[in-house]
Write an enzyme that holds these catalytic residues in place. Structure first.
Site, PDB file in Angstrom:
ATOM      1  N   SER A   1       7.212   0.784   3.379  1.00 18.95           N
ATOM      2  CA  SER A   1       8.257   0.826   4.385  1.00 18.95           C
ATOM      3  C   SER A   1       8.014   1.851   5.491  1.00 18.95           C
ATOM      4  O   SER A   1       8.556   1.733   6.570  1.00 18.95           O
ATOM      5  CB  SER A   1       9.591   1.135   3.727  1.00 18.95           C
TER       6      SER A   1
ATOM      7  N   SER B   1       5.380   3.295  -0.293  1.00 18.03           N
ATOM      8  CA  SER B   1       5.700   3.330   1.133  1.00 18.03           C
ATOM      9  C   SER B   1       5.041   4.439   1.942  1.00 18.03           C
ATOM     10  O   SER B   1       5.128   4.440   3.168  1.00 18.03           O
ATOM     11  CB  SER B   1       7.210   3.417   1.331  1.00 18.03           C
TER      12      SER B   1
ATOM     13  N   LYS C   1      10.442  10.384   9.018  1.00  9.67           N
ATOM     14  CA  LYS C   1      10.917   9.040   8.654  1.00  9.67           C
ATOM     15  C   LYS C   1      12.442   9.009   8.664  1.00  9.67           C
ATOM     16  O   LYS C   1      13.090   9.949   8.195  1.00  9.67           O
ATOM     17  CB  LYS C   1      10.370   8.655   7.270  1.00  9.67           C
TER      18      LYS C   1
HETATM   19  N1  GLN Z   1       7.082  -2.078  -0.789  1.00  5.83           N
HETATM   20  C1  GLN Z   1       7.852  -1.499  -1.848  1.00  5.83           C
HETATM   21  C2  GLN Z   1       9.230  -2.087  -1.855  1.00  5.83           C
HETATM   22  O1  GLN Z   1       9.485  -2.930  -1.074  1.00  5.83           O
HETATM   23  C3  GLN Z   1       7.824  -0.022  -1.740  1.00  5.83           C
HETATM   24  C4  GLN Z   1       8.954   0.575  -1.028  1.00  5.83           C
HETATM   25  C5  GLN Z   1       8.942   2.060  -0.958  1.00  5.83           C
HETATM   26  O2  GLN Z   1       8.030   2.721  -1.461  1.00  5.83           O
HETATM   27  N2  GLN Z   1       9.992   2.591  -0.378  1.00  5.83           N
HETATM   28  O3  GLN Z   1      10.059  -1.738  -2.634  1.00  5.83           O
END
Ligand code: GLN
Length: 511
Positions: free
Chosen positions: A156, A180, A81
């Site tokens: 994400s 994410s 990532k």
């Molecule tokens: N969807 C969550 C957010 O927007 C999780 C993001 C993440 O785990 N990096 O913050």
């Protein structure tokens, strides 16, 4: 031959490499060919490091030929990532503000995969600075879900999940601040694990919210996740929140999985209104299978979980606004000078205006507001109190049960654009995943089948007390075996083959 190589699990590929049946260069080339064939449609990668990967693979092959002792994943390719910094390889965290920046060092999890002989293929797409649940907030265009290219791959870490689901890589690294890793796993039919906070070093992970972030594995099987977990976990003096103790082998937990007598708590608050019927159906079928093997299923209540999203969306922006202050046009990446020049402040403002996307700006504004002198107690302070209450819900629940279970997310993959205009509807995706980050406990998402109404993947989430990550691999490994017997094979066996896919006009538009 090369098609067979991309469909192997990492464990099986590792065994073939160890037996000398295939070389790492061949395995790496097969995955690079697959990327070349399908990534135009999937867009899982922001950067493919083909030449570098082949050189790394050749070096692993040479070590093997010299008789070196190598680990079970040596020579196996992996996607990384873009939130993790990689020496000599672009690392943007999905943002324009880091475009062109080449880090001078590797993040610790990257160092560890290199030491274990894994072969990084490149960097995967993500929502900008890991803010989002769909990859639509990436500054470089979204990733497409391999199951249906007009739908989101989760976020994400949609790029990591999609790369694994599309057989572009057998393994990937993700980061999970509020889901994410787990939510993309849920919508792509893959396995995703958020380890206990502090289990994997955050050194070199571009911070979103430092008290919530955790790096973890993204794979197609539970054993593969365990093998990768064993590689990346462990104490790191470069991360002050890294847990000093040594960990038991997660791979052993999968191999010896046995759920008889295991007490599984179904979280009442995450099993009803707002959850798609097919998601709940697959969730309960999975629990029934585990019960048949002797697990005890009980209902537990976590009354404060319903406030998790509200608390998270104050704590996260507060920490993010502070973490992102370092992107000031001086130290990293982009620098925009206003026409005719400008003061330091003007250059900084112009750079941030051009370099940050709308979701990032929204959260910085939210965070600085929540931290401002007059509102600190009312917002940030209250959110921290809710965080404690969520932690206490976990403590109380784990007095009754060994692990907790819920659907990983409320619905299957949604279509591009469906939630983009309304940030709150996007945030609601994280209802089931956020509590674990607030409390620092580990979680896994395991594929639980396809929802009958739309034929899209569904994940089941298990949560364990802090430091008991091995319990997740035990129950996850057991369920995977039971479900494979039900379906007659792994879920991804029925995933569409993308090699001959041509983009439709809508898909082009989404790119
Ligand atoms: N969807 C969550 C957010 O927007 C999780 C993001 C993440 O785990 N990096 O913050």
């Amino acid at each position: 031959m090369s098609d067979d190589l991309i469909r192997l699990s990492a464990a099986d590929l590792g065994a073939k490499l160890a037996a000398g049946e295939v070389s790492s260069v061949e395995a790496t080339r097969a995955h690079l060919d697959r990327i070349a064939a399908v990534d135009g449609a999937v867009h899982a990668f922001l950067h493919v490091a083909g030449e570098h990967a082949l050189e790394t693979a050749a070096a692993v092959d040479a070590k093997r030929a010299a008789g070196d002792e190598l680990g079970p994943l040596a020579g196996v390719p992996i996607a990384v990532k873009d939130v993790l910094v990689t020496k000599g390889m672009p690392s943007t965290s999905g943002s324009r503000i880091l475009e062109g920046w080449i880090p001078p060092y590797d993040a610790t999890p990257v160092t560890k995969i290199r030491e274990a002989g894994l072969v990084p293929l490149g960097k995967t797409n993500m929502d900008e600075f890991a803010m989002g649940s769909s990859t639509e907030h990436s500054a470089y265009g979204p990733t497409h879900n391999p199951w249906d290219l007009e739908r989101i791959p989760g976020g994400s870490g949609g790029g990591s999940a999609a790369s694994v689901a599309a057989f572009e890589a057998p393994l990937a690294l993700g980061s999970d601040t509020g889901g994410s890793i787990r939510q993309p796993a849920h919508v792509t039919g893959t396995v995703g694990v958020k380890p206990t906070y502090g289990a994997v070093s955050r050194y070199g992970s571009i911070a979103l919210a430092s008290s919530l972030d955790q790096i973890g594995p993204v794979t197609r099987t539970v054993l593969d996740a365990a093998l990768l977990h064993d590689v990346i976990a462990g104490h790191d003096p470069l991360d002050s929140t890294s847990i000093p103790e040594t960990w038991p082998s997660m791979a052993e937990a999968v191999r010896r999985s046995d759920v008889s007598g295991l007490r599984i708590g179904v979280i009442k608050e995450l099993d009803g209104e707002g959850f798609q019927a097919g998601v709940r159906q697959r969730f309960h079928e999975s629990l029934d299978l585990l019960a048949k093997q002797g697990a005890e299923i009980v209902e537990v209540s976590a009354p404060h979980f319903e406030y998790s999203i509200a608390a998270y969306y104050l704590i996260l922006p507060a920490e993010a606004s502070s973490n992102l202050a370092k992107f000031d046009s001086v130290r990293f990446g982009l620098r925009v000078t206003p026409d005719g020049g400008g003061t330091v402040e003007q250059v900084m403002a112009a750079t941030r205006e051009a370099g940050f996307g709308p979701e990032v700006k929204r959260r910085i504004i939210l965070g600085t507001y929540a931290l401002s002198a007059g509102y600190y107690d009312a917002y940030y302070g209250s959110a921290q109190k809710v965080r404690t209450l969520v932690q206490r819900d976990f403590d109380a629940a784990f007095e009754q049960v060994d692990v907790l279970a819920s659907p990983t997310a409320p619905t299957t993959a949604f279509r591009f654009g469906e939630k983009l205009a309304d940030p709150l509807s996007m945030y609601l995706n994280d209802i089931a995943t956020i509590p674990a980050n607030l409390a620092g406990v580990p979680g896994i998402s395991v594929p639980a089948g396809l929802a009958p109404e739309d034929g899209l993947p569904v994940g089941i989430q298990f949560l364990a007390p802090a430091r008991q990550d091995a319990r997740l691999y035990n129950v996850g490994g057991a369920l995977e075996q039971l479900l494979e017997a039900e379906w007659g094979g792994p879920l991804l066996g029925s995933a569409p083959d993308l090699s001959t896919h041509e983009l439709t006009a809508t898909e082009e538009g989404a790119l």
